[in-house]
Design a protein around this motif. Structure first.
Motif, PDB file in Angstrom:
ATOM      1  N   GLY A 219       6.800  -4.278  -4.773  1.00 33.59           N
ATOM      2  CA  GLY A 219       6.418  -4.717  -6.110  1.00 33.59           C
ATOM      3  C   GLY A 219       5.945  -6.158  -6.138  1.00 33.59           C
ATOM      4  N   THR A 220       5.776  -6.751  -4.950  1.00 35.05           N
ATOM      5  CA  THR A 220       5.262  -8.121  -4.817  1.00 35.05           C
ATOM      6  C   THR A 220       4.051  -8.060  -3.891  1.00 35.05           C
ATOM      7  N   PRO A 221       3.328  -9.144  -3.762  1.00 34.58           N
ATOM      8  CA  PRO A 221       2.173  -9.143  -2.852  1.00 34.58           C
ATOM      9  C   PRO A 221       2.556  -8.902  -1.395  1.00 34.58           C
ATOM     10  N   VAL A 222       3.832  -9.082  -1.058  1.00 33.40           N
ATOM     11  CA  VAL A 222       4.266  -8.929   0.329  1.00 33.40           C
ATOM     12  C   VAL A 222       5.070  -7.633   0.468  1.00 33.40           C
TER      13      VAL A 222
ATOM     14  N   GLY B 252       7.747 -15.418   6.834  1.00 34.28           N
ATOM     15  CA  GLY B 252       6.923 -14.915   5.759  1.00 34.28           C
ATOM     16  C   GLY B 252       7.092 -13.435   5.482  1.00 34.28           C
ATOM     17  N   GLU B 253       8.030 -12.780   6.193  1.00 34.77           N
ATOM     18  CA  GLU B 253       8.269 -11.352   5.999  1.00 34.77           C
ATOM     19  C   GLU B 253       9.503 -11.129   5.125  1.00 34.77           C
ATOM     20  N   ILE B 254       9.473 -10.016   4.423  1.00 33.45           N
ATOM     21  CA  ILE B 254      10.648  -9.599   3.659  1.00 33.45           C
ATOM     22  C   ILE B 254      11.346  -8.510   4.460  1.00 33.45           C
TER      23      ILE B 254
END
Length: 397
Positions: free
Chosen positions: A59-62, A96-98
């Protein structure tokens, strides 16, 4: 339908599809501003599944990264496909990763023991050795302590059986110098989840398969599913009176039982089962009026001796009482006095109280001698006494 202006300033109609698209676009823009934190729950669509890693929309750009092993079933096979929606937990942010883990997964991992402690997520550890009061456990290269009472749901009678094995643990205490873990706490949480699923899946009256895992004087415990046990009370083991559960069942025996009820007491699920009611033949008492009507003489076995009489089993699940008053004055009184459990005795059904499931027994009665009624002048050579007086011309005074 709303109106909009075209490039020439004229009114145009806005289609429903366009409106829907605009709403979805607005929602996606809101998602761009959403910021996730460690511990947040995310429901997302699986976008791709690789050999080691899979990606899930957040639900986010990532997109979020989840280990493929977190999507395996008990047979070590991927039980999801691209497009499936799953519930995840944010475990870390790295490069930068989730990083995600599947919510409730036993394979959930974190890159930080602090995150695992804060979010109560399980971590894998290997029991390296026993020590005073418990075990030393290696968790991500660090040594933790697990109290012996926290290594299992049951008491650990042989501590060495756990050494060298890998388990999932919850970190219950953590500071700069010490880390304490508990496997029992994790097993309790998993059992609570399994119990909730069990209650939704099975209703009273259901027939279930299980295995006898423990026998006590008051009944037998049956493992129905992993971590789910129910009790067959001794009174539900058979229709006959059971003195010792070992007479009917043994540890390791597979059984089919009937679910009587489930209830939560003191935070624990209590499951009541019946072995006798799972029997297709049903309650033998239903056949008593037809099979043993009043007056029936039957051989039975003494089941129990009391000061007021003998309990005699006349059929599986059918026991009656032979009161002492029925044989106290008989010629065989001494024999009845010496009867013990298992001895055979011949009795007669005197009374049936069906609703109360009670039978009163007596001794077989002697057949009443009515031959005197058949004694007539024809077979004795004399008529009645009155006739005799007539023949003698003597009138009785």
């Amino acid at each position: 339908m709303s109106k909009k202006k075209d490039i020439f300033g004229d009114d145009i109609e806005e289609s429903k599809d366009f409106a829907s698209f605009e709403e979805l676009f607005a929602q996606s823009e809101k998602g761009l501003d959403r910021k996730l934190r460690v511990g947040d729950e995310v429901r997302g669509e699986i976008l791709s599944i690789g050999k080691e890693e899979a990606f899930v929309s957040t639900g986010t750009p990532v997109d979020g990264l989840i280990l493929t092993k977190d999507l395996l079933d008990e047979n070590k096979e991927v039980k999801y496909k691209v497009g499936d929606v799953i519930d995840c937990v944010v475990t870390a942010f790295k490069n930068g990763e989730i990083r995600l883990s599947k919510r409730g997964s036993k394979n959930a991992t974190t890159d930080s023991l602090e995150d695992a402690f804060d979010m109560e997520l399980p971590v894998e550890g290997r029991v390296t050795e026993t020590c005073n009061g418990g075990f030393r456990v290696s968790v991500q290269g660090k040594t933790a302590f697990c109290p012996i009472s926290q290594i299992d749901l049951k008491f650990a009678t042989d501590a060495n059986e756990y050494v060298g094995k890998k388990f999932e643990f919850l970190i219950t205490q953590m500071d700069k110098r010490n880390m304490v873990v508990s496997r029992r706490r994790l097993l309790e949480l998993q059992r609570a989840e399994n119990e909730g699923t069990f209650m939704l899946k099975h209703q009273p009256g259901a027939l279930l398969d299980g295995k006898i895992v423990r026998i006590e004087r008051f009944g037998a415990f049956v493992e129905l599913e992993a971590g789910i046990e129910g009790l067959i009370h001794v009174s539900e083991l058979g229709w006959s009176r059971i003195h010792d559960p070992h007479e009917v069942v043994s540890i390791g025996q597979s059984v089919t039982v009937k679910l009587l009820k489930t209830e939560e007491l003191d935070g624990k699920l209590k499951i009541s089962l019946s072995l006798k009611q799972a029997d297709g033949e049903g309650n033998p008492w239903l056949q008593v009026p037809q099979k043993f009507p009043v007056g029936t003489v039957v051989k039975g076995k003494v089941e129990k001796k009391e000061v007021y009489g003998l309990f005699v089993n006349i059929a599986p699940g059918v026991t009656g009482l032979l009161p002492k008053s029925k044989w106290r004055d008989s010629v065989d009184a001494s024999q009845f006095e010496n009867k013990k459990r298992g001895d055979e005795v011949t009795v007669q059904v005197d009374q049936i109280l069906f609703e109360e499931k009670k039978i009163s027994l007596g001794l077989p009665g002697e057949v009443e001698d009515t031959s005197w009624k058949q004694h007539t002048a024809a077979n004795s050579g004399f008529g009645s006494l009155g006739d005799a007086f007539k023949n003698l011309n003597i009138k009785p005074k």
